[in-house]
Design a protein around this motif. Structure first.
Motif, mmCIF file in Angstrom:
data_model
loop_
_atom_site.group_PDB
_atom_site.id
_atom_site.type_symbol
_atom_site.label_atom_id
_atom_site.label_comp_id
_atom_site.label_asym_id
_atom_site.label_seq_id
_atom_site.Cartn_x
_atom_site.Cartn_y
_atom_site.Cartn_z
ATOM 1 N N GLY A 50 0.798 -1.212 0.000
ATOM 2 C CA GLY A 50 0.000 0.000 0.000
ATOM 3 C C GLY A 50 0.830 1.261 0.000
ATOM 4 O O GLY A 50 0.449 2.268 -0.607
ATOM 5 N N SER A 51 1.966 1.244 0.691
ATOM 6 C CA SER A 51 2.809 2.437 0.756
ATOM 7 C C SER A 51 4.026 2.363 -0.154
ATOM 8 O O SER A 51 4.573 3.397 -0.540
ATOM 9 C CB SER A 51 3.276 2.669 2.198
ATOM 10 O OG SER A 51 4.138 1.615 2.621
ATOM 11 N N ALA A 52 4.464 1.165 -0.513
ATOM 12 C CA ALA A 52 5.681 1.019 -1.320
ATOM 13 C C ALA A 52 5.572 1.743 -2.650
ATOM 14 O O ALA A 52 6.524 2.393 -3.103
ATOM 15 C CB ALA A 52 5.983 -0.459 -1.538
ATOM 16 N N ARG A 53 4.409 1.653 -3.290
ATOM 17 C CA ARG A 53 4.228 2.297 -4.596
ATOM 18 C C ARG A 53 4.318 3.816 -4.513
ATOM 19 O O ARG A 53 4.526 4.481 -5.526
ATOM 20 C CB ARG A 53 2.891 1.877 -5.211
ATOM 21 C CG ARG A 53 1.679 2.347 -4.459
ATOM 22 C CD ARG A 53 0.391 2.030 -5.226
ATOM 23 N NE ARG A 53 0.197 0.597 -5.329
ATOM 24 C CZ ARG A 53 -0.570 -0.099 -4.476
ATOM 25 N NH1 ARG A 53 -1.177 0.532 -3.476
ATOM 26 N NH2 ARG A 53 -0.713 -1.399 -4.623
ATOM 27 N N ASP A 54 4.141 4.360 -3.263
ATOM 28 C CA ASP A 54 4.249 5.801 -3.065
ATOM 29 C C ASP A 54 5.531 6.165 -2.337
ATOM 30 O O ASP A 54 5.591 7.176 -1.605
ATOM 31 C CB ASP A 54 3.046 6.320 -2.272
ATOM 32 C CG ASP A 54 1.742 6.178 -3.037
ATOM 33 O OD1 ASP A 54 1.774 6.360 -4.263
ATOM 34 O OD2 ASP A 54 0.707 5.898 -2.407
ATOM 35 N N GLY A 55 6.564 5.351 -2.520
ATOM 36 C CA GLY A 55 7.838 5.638 -1.871
ATOM 37 C C GLY A 55 7.813 5.458 -0.372
ATOM 38 O O GLY A 55 8.589 6.078 0.358
ATOM 39 N N GLY A 56 6.897 4.600 0.097
ATOM 40 C CA GLY A 56 6.785 4.337 1.530
ATOM 41 C C GLY A 56 5.877 5.290 2.267
ATOM 42 O O GLY A 56 5.705 5.179 3.493
ATOM 43 N N SER A 57 5.235 6.233 1.553
ATOM 44 C CA SER A 57 4.437 7.263 2.209
ATOM 45 C C SER A 57 3.171 6.697 2.849
ATOM 46 O O SER A 57 2.420 5.955 2.215
ATOM 47 C CB SER A 57 4.055 8.356 1.204
ATOM 48 O OG SER A 57 3.179 9.295 1.806
ATOM 49 N N LEU A 58 2.931 7.095 4.090
ATOM 50 C CA LEU A 58 1.710 6.732 4.817
ATOM 51 C C LEU A 58 0.760 7.914 4.921
ATOM 52 O O LEU A 58 -0.312 7.798 5.511
ATOM 53 C CB LEU A 58 2.065 6.240 6.227
ATOM 54 C CG LEU A 58 2.901 4.962 6.301
ATOM 55 C CD1 LEU A 58 3.434 4.764 7.714
ATOM 56 C CD2 LEU A 58 2.094 3.761 5.860
ATOM 57 N N GLY A 59 1.154 9.046 4.349
ATOM 58 C CA GLY A 59 0.342 10.251 4.454
ATOM 59 C C GLY A 59 0.388 10.817 5.859
ATOM 60 O O GLY A 59 1.347 10.602 6.605
ATOM 61 N N TRP A 60 -0.668 11.542 6.229
ATOM 62 C CA TRP A 60 -0.741 12.131 7.563
ATOM 63 C C TRP A 60 -1.313 11.106 8.535
ATOM 64 O O TRP A 60 -2.383 10.555 8.315
ATOM 65 C CB TRP A 60 -1.596 13.380 7.554
ATOM 66 C CG TRP A 60 -0.931 14.544 6.868
ATOM 67 C CD1 TRP A 60 -1.161 14.992 5.607
ATOM 68 C CD2 TRP A 60 0.082 15.371 7.425
ATOM 69 N NE1 TRP A 60 -0.341 16.059 5.332
ATOM 70 C CE2 TRP A 60 0.429 16.320 6.434
ATOM 71 C CE3 TRP A 60 0.744 15.420 8.653
ATOM 72 C CZ2 TRP A 60 1.400 17.298 6.632
ATOM 73 C CZ3 TRP A 60 1.706 16.396 8.864
ATOM 74 C CH2 TRP A 60 2.029 17.319 7.867
ATOM 75 N N VAL A 61 -0.602 10.847 9.619
ATOM 76 C CA VAL A 61 -0.963 9.809 10.588
ATOM 77 C C VAL A 61 -1.207 10.453 11.948
ATOM 78 O O VAL A 61 -0.388 11.241 12.427
ATOM 79 C CB VAL A 61 0.153 8.755 10.705
ATOM 80 C CG1 VAL A 61 -0.251 7.661 11.691
ATOM 81 C CG2 VAL A 61 0.479 8.159 9.340
#
Length: 439
Positions: free
Chosen positions: A334-345
């Protein structure tokens, strides 16, 4: 003859637990089965124990004890419901965490004057050997039943977005979410007779319906033996108003006057002028985070996963791009495709180990490798902010309040269905409602 709602009497309380645990056990050498519930049995001694506990508690509360047959029938019904629920506990495999059980028993111990489990055990077992074990088992059983009820009943409660919106607009909803009210407050007191004081209060109420000039009303209707005090309370949260008065303000619409409120210090009258939302915002810290996860599997041992994450960590420190390494190696698709981004947590969204690391690490720094139940991680917080979550917080409060409002009725419905769908055979005809109905 007056009977009692034993369903309410036997709600789990600290006092009930201690009393129940200290009661003698009525097991007999030839204990008879009095009822079959699913795959379990209720023994004669179980019923006698329940009856003895009920009589003990009714006497302690100075309440009338019902007719013996009525009491036995009510207690048996409670035991049938308990066994029906325990059948479901076994079906769903509901367990009690040992630490949670220790905490629950320790609370009971503290309220009974013991500051440790060992001291509490010694205190109870001095009364009768095995008493502590009985109490501990009862606490565990109650915790299992409560968890079962939460799982089963909450799934029956349906709250729509429109329900939430309507609730937040209601006086009750505004009170729960911290709404503010502008109120005029009158108190009528003095040395006059109760009838004279009531007449004066009704006159003040009628005047207040027509005017907001509290000072003029106070002066006009104060006499030698009747004192009319008035104040403009301004805007203030309902939570800052005495509960007995806040309860009368909550259902009012702007411009309406409350009924007479009889309190020890006089007769109170309230007029609601305005309502407004609480200006205080629910600001929540949020973290813009990205991570790389290496999961363990049948082919990747925990040690191999740790070695892999440490190698990636060293490469990042050597200058390799975090996003590229995340896209290449992270096992979190889920996050790998976005460079590891989890967004705002927000805090509490992640497992505790991840949450703790995220909140401690400075912005821009890459964390040391750490392990969670999902595998080995490294993470980086790229930014932080304070997010206004007031609306989400109020909606969550509304759903909780609406859920609590529906819980008892849904619980009653679920218990009736459970009782109807559970195989129950009562051996004693005098305690079987069906057998009585046939006579």
């Amino acid at each position: 003859m007056k009977t009692h709602n034993l369903k309410k009497l036997f709600k789990a309380t600290t006092l009930a637990f201690v009393i129940a645990a200290a009661m003698p056990v009525f097991a007999q050498p030839s204990d008879q089965v009095i009822a079959i519930v699913g795959d379990s049995a209720i023994l004669e001694s179980d019923l006698e124990q329940g009856v003895a506990e009920a009589i003990y508690q009714l006497n302690a509360q100075n309440k009338q004890i019902p007719d013996e047959q009525i009491l036995r029938s009510q207690i048996l019904n409670q035991l049938v419901l308990q066994h029906s629920q325990l059948e479901q506990v076994k079906r769903y495999g509901i367990k009690v965490d040992e630490n949670a059980l220790n905490d629950a028993v320790l609370k009971i111990a503290a309220q009974s004057g013991s500051n440790s489990l060992s001291a509490f055990q010694q205190k109870l077992d001095t009364v009768a050997p095995g008493t502590y074990a009985v109490l501990r088992e009862r606490v565990a059983t109650d915790m299992q039943i409560q968890r079962l009820r939460q799982q089963q009943v909450m799934s029956r409660i349906k709250i729509s977005d429109q329900d939430v919106e309507n609730y937040l607009k209601s006086p009750e909803g505004q009170a729960v979410t911290g709404g503010q009210v502008h109120v005029l407050h009158f108190r009528v007191s003095g040395d006059a007779t109760p009838a004279e004081l009531k007449k004066a209060a009704l006159t003040v109420k009628a005047a207040l319906n027509e005017s907001n000039d509290f000072d003029a009303i106070s002066k006009k209707y104060s006499t030698g033996n009747i004192k009319v005090e008035a104040a403009d309370m301004g805007f203030r949260p309902l939570s800052n108003i005495p509960p007995e008065l806040a309860a009368r303000v909550t259902p009012l619409n702007p411009g309406q006057t409350s009924e007479l409120i009889q309190v020890q210090d006089g007769t109170h009258i309230l007029k609601l002028l305005e309502r407004k939302s609480n200006d205080q915002k629910a600001l929540v810290p949020q973290f813009q985070a990205r991570h790389i996860l290496i999961k363990t599997s049948e082919v990747v041992t925990p040690e191999n996963a740790k070695q892999m994450i440490e190698s990636i960590y060293n490469r990042i420190n050597a200058g390799d791009d975090f996003a590229t390494l995340a896209a290449t190696y992270s096992n979190d698709p889920g996050s790998a495709r976005d460079g590891g981004s989890l967004g705002w947590v927000s805090p509490g969204m992640m497992v505790p180990e991840f949450d703790e690391t995220m909140q401690k690490i400075p912005v821009g720094q890459v964390s040391q490798p750490f392990e969670t139940q999902f595998g080995w991680h490294i993470l980086q917080v790229t930014d932080t902010r304070q997010q206004d979550m007031t609306k989400e917080y109020q909606q969550r409060m509304a759903r909780q309040a609406l859920g609590e409002r529906q819980f008892d009725s849904e619980l009653d419905g679920w218990l009736r269905e459970l009782r109807a769908n559970t195989y129950v055979e009562i051996k004693d005809p005098s305690l079987d409602p069906k057998a009585k109905a046939k006579k």
